[in-house]
Design an enzyme around this catalytic site. Sequence first.
Site, PDB file in Angstrom:
ATOM      1  N   LYS A  38       0.818  -1.218   0.000  1.00 30.77           N
ATOM      2  CA  LYS A  38       0.000   0.000   0.000  1.00 30.77           C
ATOM      3  C   LYS A  38       0.853   1.270   0.000  1.00 30.77           C
ATOM      4  O   LYS A  38       1.808   1.381   0.760  1.00 30.77           O
ATOM      5  CB  LYS A  38      -0.911  -0.002   1.229  1.00 30.77           C
ATOM      6  CG  LYS A  38      -1.937   1.095   1.246  1.00 30.77           C
ATOM      7  CD  LYS A  38      -3.085   0.729   2.148  1.00 30.77           C
ATOM      8  CE  LYS A  38      -4.148   1.792   2.211  1.00 30.77           C
ATOM      9  NZ  LYS A  38      -4.655   2.236   0.933  1.00 30.77           N
ATOM     10  N   GLY A  43       6.449   0.870   5.860  1.00 30.86           N
ATOM     11  CA  GLY A  43       7.353  -0.048   5.177  1.00 30.86           C
ATOM     12  C   GLY A  43       7.421   0.198   3.679  1.00 30.86           C
ATOM     13  O   GLY A  43       8.501   0.151   3.078  1.00 30.86           O
ATOM     14  N   CYS A  44       6.289   0.456   3.079  1.00 28.81           N
ATOM     15  CA  CYS A  44       6.244   0.687   1.631  1.00 28.81           C
ATOM     16  C   CYS A  44       6.954   1.980   1.257  1.00 28.81           C
ATOM     17  O   CYS A  44       7.613   2.061   0.213  1.00 28.81           O
ATOM     18  CB  CYS A  44       4.804   0.690   1.145  1.00 28.81           C
ATOM     19  SG  CYS A  44       3.979  -0.903   1.402  1.00 28.81           S
ATOM     20  N   THR A  45       6.851   2.983   2.104  1.00 29.42           N
ATOM     21  CA  THR A  45       7.540   4.247   1.857  1.00 29.42           C
ATOM     22  C   THR A  45       9.050   4.063   1.989  1.00 29.42           C
ATOM     23  O   THR A  45       9.816   4.549   1.147  1.00 29.42           O
ATOM     24  CB  THR A  45       7.033   5.339   2.816  1.00 29.42           C
ATOM     25  OG1 THR A  45       5.628   5.531   2.593  1.00 29.42           O
ATOM     26  CG2 THR A  45       7.767   6.649   2.606  1.00 29.42           C
ATOM     27  N   ALA A  48      10.273   2.231  -1.143  1.00 34.11           N
ATOM     28  CA  ALA A  48      10.263   3.102  -2.326  1.00 34.11           C
ATOM     29  C   ALA A  48      11.416   4.103  -2.278  1.00 34.11           C
ATOM     30  O   ALA A  48      12.086   4.347  -3.291  1.00 34.11           O
ATOM     31  CB  ALA A  48       8.923   3.823  -2.440  1.00 34.11           C
TER      32      ALA A  48
END
Length: 152
Positions: A38, A43-45, A48
Amino acid sequence: MVDIGYQLEDFSVKTEAGVDFTLADLKGSPTVLYFYPKDNTSGCTLEAKSLRDGKEELKRRGYKIVGVSPDSVKSHQGFCAKHELNFTLLADTDHTLSESMGVWQLKRMYGREYMGIVRTTFLLDDAARVTHIINKVDTKDSFGQIVKLLDK
């Protein structure tokens, strides 16, 4: 989940720019194809940003970066703008690509079960064939993890 040597099947999804992206767009150069749950989650940030910061080194090694999540084009646009992401994000809103790669799975959190993306990174050759799979992604150092794998 797919294995090493798996040849990606044709697909069509929208990029963060709202443009169609297909299997043909993956061919021609090696690709880091990473699936994440998401936009704008911690974590995704981190993942990325790690890839953003390592993009030039990956490019020097011939790789382009493509991220995939079930978020919308609009969500991806905001995510890219907020974190100055410099690579393509795919809006796999119907989970077609995620399902074909085996990363759309039943997940459990806090006693709740739901379907979602299991964070996974695939390295593809210039024919869009899987050469490496990272199942336990180090979100803080995704770029470093990829480089170590390529240097083996």
